[in-house]
Design a protein around this motif. Structure first.
Motif, mmCIF file in Angstrom:
data_model
loop_
_atom_site.group_PDB
_atom_site.id
_atom_site.type_symbol
_atom_site.label_atom_id
_atom_site.label_comp_id
_atom_site.label_asym_id
_atom_site.label_seq_id
_atom_site.Cartn_x
_atom_site.Cartn_y
_atom_site.Cartn_z
ATOM 1 N N ALA A 198 -3.774 -45.785 -9.638
ATOM 2 C CA ALA A 198 -2.512 -45.194 -9.170
ATOM 3 C C ALA A 198 -2.717 -44.401 -7.894
ATOM 4 N N GLY A 199 -3.882 -43.781 -7.755
ATOM 5 C CA GLY A 199 -4.185 -43.039 -6.534
ATOM 6 C C GLY A 199 -3.329 -41.818 -6.305
ATOM 7 N N GLU A 200 -2.793 -41.229 -7.367
ATOM 8 C CA GLU A 200 -1.873 -40.101 -7.234
ATOM 9 C C GLU A 200 -2.483 -38.754 -7.571
ATOM 10 N N THR A 201 -3.626 -38.731 -8.275
ATOM 11 C CA THR A 201 -4.154 -37.461 -8.758
ATOM 12 C C THR A 201 -5.613 -37.207 -8.422
ATOM 13 N N TYR A 202 -6.347 -38.217 -8.045
ATOM 14 C CA TYR A 202 -7.763 -38.061 -7.695
ATOM 15 C C TYR A 202 -8.014 -38.623 -6.309
ATOM 16 N N ALA A 203 -8.854 -37.951 -5.555
ATOM 17 C CA ALA A 203 -9.248 -38.416 -4.222
ATOM 18 C C ALA A 203 -10.421 -39.384 -4.377
ATOM 19 N N LEU A 204 -10.159 -40.458 -5.089
ATOM 20 C CA LEU A 204 -11.140 -41.513 -5.300
ATOM 21 C C LEU A 204 -10.568 -42.811 -4.736
ATOM 22 N N ASP A 205 -11.444 -43.708 -4.322
ATOM 23 C CA ASP A 205 -11.028 -44.998 -3.786
ATOM 24 C C ASP A 205 -10.271 -45.766 -4.864
ATOM 25 N N ARG A 206 -9.047 -46.179 -4.568
ATOM 26 C CA ARG A 206 -8.225 -46.887 -5.553
ATOM 27 C C ARG A 206 -8.827 -48.221 -5.975
ATOM 28 N N ASP A 207 -9.738 -48.747 -5.173
ATOM 29 C CA ASP A 207 -10.396 -50.013 -5.493
ATOM 30 C C ASP A 207 -11.781 -49.798 -6.105
ATOM 31 N N MET A 208 -12.083 -48.576 -6.485
ATOM 32 C CA MET A 208 -13.384 -48.250 -7.059
ATOM 33 C C MET A 208 -13.698 -49.188 -8.227
ATOM 34 N N SER A 209 -14.918 -49.694 -8.250
ATOM 35 C CA SER A 209 -15.311 -50.590 -9.337
ATOM 36 C C SER A 209 -15.502 -49.807 -10.631
ATOM 37 N N ARG A 210 -15.488 -50.521 -11.708
ATOM 38 C CA ARG A 210 -15.753 -49.918 -13.021
ATOM 39 C C ARG A 210 -17.112 -49.237 -13.016
ATOM 40 N N ALA A 211 -18.126 -49.936 -12.510
ATOM 41 C CA ALA A 211 -19.484 -49.381 -12.499
ATOM 42 C C ALA A 211 -19.540 -48.093 -11.686
ATOM 43 N N ASP A 212 -18.908 -48.081 -10.513
ATOM 44 C CA ASP A 212 -18.931 -46.875 -9.677
ATOM 45 C C ASP A 212 -18.134 -45.738 -10.318
ATOM 46 N N ALA A 213 -17.009 -46.073 -10.929
ATOM 47 C CA ALA A 213 -16.183 -45.042 -11.570
ATOM 48 C C ALA A 213 -16.924 -44.410 -12.743
ATOM 49 N N LEU A 214 -17.556 -45.234 -13.558
ATOM 50 C CA LEU A 214 -18.297 -44.693 -14.694
ATOM 51 C C LEU A 214 -19.527 -43.922 -14.227
ATOM 52 N N ALA A 215 -20.178 -44.390 -13.168
ATOM 53 C CA ALA A 215 -21.324 -43.647 -12.623
ATOM 54 C C ALA A 215 -20.877 -42.274 -12.141
ATOM 55 N N TYR A 216 -19.694 -42.201 -11.539
ATOM 56 C CA TYR A 216 -19.141 -40.916 -11.077
ATOM 57 C C TYR A 216 -18.799 -40.029 -12.272
ATOM 58 N N TRP A 217 -18.014 -40.545 -13.212
ATOM 59 C CA TRP A 217 -17.494 -39.741 -14.323
ATOM 60 C C TRP A 217 -18.596 -39.314 -15.292
ATOM 61 N N LEU A 218 -19.586 -40.163 -15.467
ATOM 62 C CA LEU A 218 -20.652 -39.909 -16.434
ATOM 63 C C LEU A 218 -21.964 -39.507 -15.750
ATOM 64 N N SER A 219 -21.895 -39.083 -14.518
ATOM 65 C CA SER A 219 -23.081 -38.743 -13.731
ATOM 66 C C SER A 219 -23.955 -37.712 -14.440
ATOM 67 N N ALA A 220 -25.230 -37.768 -14.142
ATOM 68 C CA ALA A 220 -26.199 -36.846 -14.759
ATOM 69 C C ALA A 220 -26.009 -35.404 -14.306
ATOM 70 N N ASP A 221 -25.243 -35.183 -13.236
ATOM 71 C CA ASP A 221 -25.044 -33.809 -12.744
ATOM 72 C C ASP A 221 -23.905 -33.088 -13.457
ATOM 73 N N ARG A 222 -23.395 -33.686 -14.518
ATOM 74 C CA ARG A 222 -22.264 -33.092 -15.252
ATOM 75 C C ARG A 222 -22.376 -33.387 -16.733
ATOM 76 N N GLU A 223 -21.626 -32.639 -17.509
ATOM 77 C CA GLU A 223 -21.469 -32.931 -18.928
ATOM 78 C C GLU A 223 -20.101 -33.580 -19.087
ATOM 79 N N THR A 224 -20.057 -34.683 -19.787
ATOM 80 C CA THR A 224 -18.796 -35.389 -19.988
ATOM 81 C C THR A 224 -18.437 -35.370 -21.471
ATOM 82 N N PHE A 225 -17.166 -35.129 -21.725
ATOM 83 C CA PHE A 225 -16.643 -35.015 -23.084
ATOM 84 C C PHE A 225 -15.500 -35.989 -23.277
ATOM 85 N N VAL A 226 -15.206 -36.288 -24.527
ATOM 86 C CA VAL A 226 -14.025 -37.066 -24.880
ATOM 87 C C VAL A 226 -13.250 -36.321 -25.949
ATOM 88 N N ALA A 227 -11.941 -36.494 -25.913
ATOM 89 C CA ALA A 227 -11.050 -35.975 -26.951
ATOM 90 C C ALA A 227 -10.718 -37.162 -27.847
#
Length: 162
Positions: free
Chosen positions: A24-53
């Motif tokens: 949608a490109g409305e809420t994050y300053a991320l490339d709208r064509d970002m691949s699944r692999a790149d998006a998951l690498a960003y969201w689940l990066s080792a420099d952060r803790e990631t949680f799910v609800a």
């Protein structure tokens, strides 16, 4: 709803949640064509803790967030976070629960403040939610975000002490 650390087995669910936001490109300053692999690498990066609800009774992941240090060195005591709710879970308190959890977890990890660097001003629901948790807008970055339907819109830097 239970909020827990994300596991590798959650990748499909996390992707199903973050992909619509990225595309949608409305809420994050991320490339709208970002691949699944790149998006998951960003969201689940080792420099952060990631949680799910999770709604464990239904076997569903309703949202996800990450928490990390906003800066390195002398700025590492300030946390940063990013949140995404599944489209079909919007309005059910998922983002509110994740924000509360992230603030508590950030405190427990020794962070002294939390800062959101680039909140898109047109994301009114998020702005209201962050304000309800005591975040203040420190500055407005004029026309800093190219919104796909609204053109150039402002971004906000929001902050709260923990």
């Amino acid at each position: 709803m239970k909020i827990r650390r994300a596991h590798a087995r959650d990748e499909d669910a996390v992707w199903a949640i973050i992909e619509p936001h990225i595309r949608a490109g409305e809420t994050y300053a991320l490339d709208r064509d970002m691949s699944r692999a790149d998006a998951l690498a960003y969201w689940l990066s080792a420099d952060r803790e990631t949680f799910v609800a999770a709604d464990e009774d239904a076997g569903l992941i309703l949202g996800t967030y990450y928490l990390r240090a906003n800066q390195q060195g002398g700025g590492r005591h300030v946390a940063n976070a990013g949140y995404a709710t599944a489209p079909d879970a919007a309005g059910r308190g998922v983002a509110r629960a994740m924000c509360a959890h992230s603030i508590d977890h950030a405190r427990a990890q020794g962070f002294r403040a939390m800062q959101f660097n680039f909140v898109i001003a047109t994301n009114a629901r998020a702005v209201r939610l962050w304000e309800s948790f005591g975040f203040e807008t420190l500055c407005r970055l004029p026309a800093a975000f190219a919104h796909p339907t609204q053109g150039m819109v402002d971004a906000l830097v929001m902050f709260r002490r923990l």
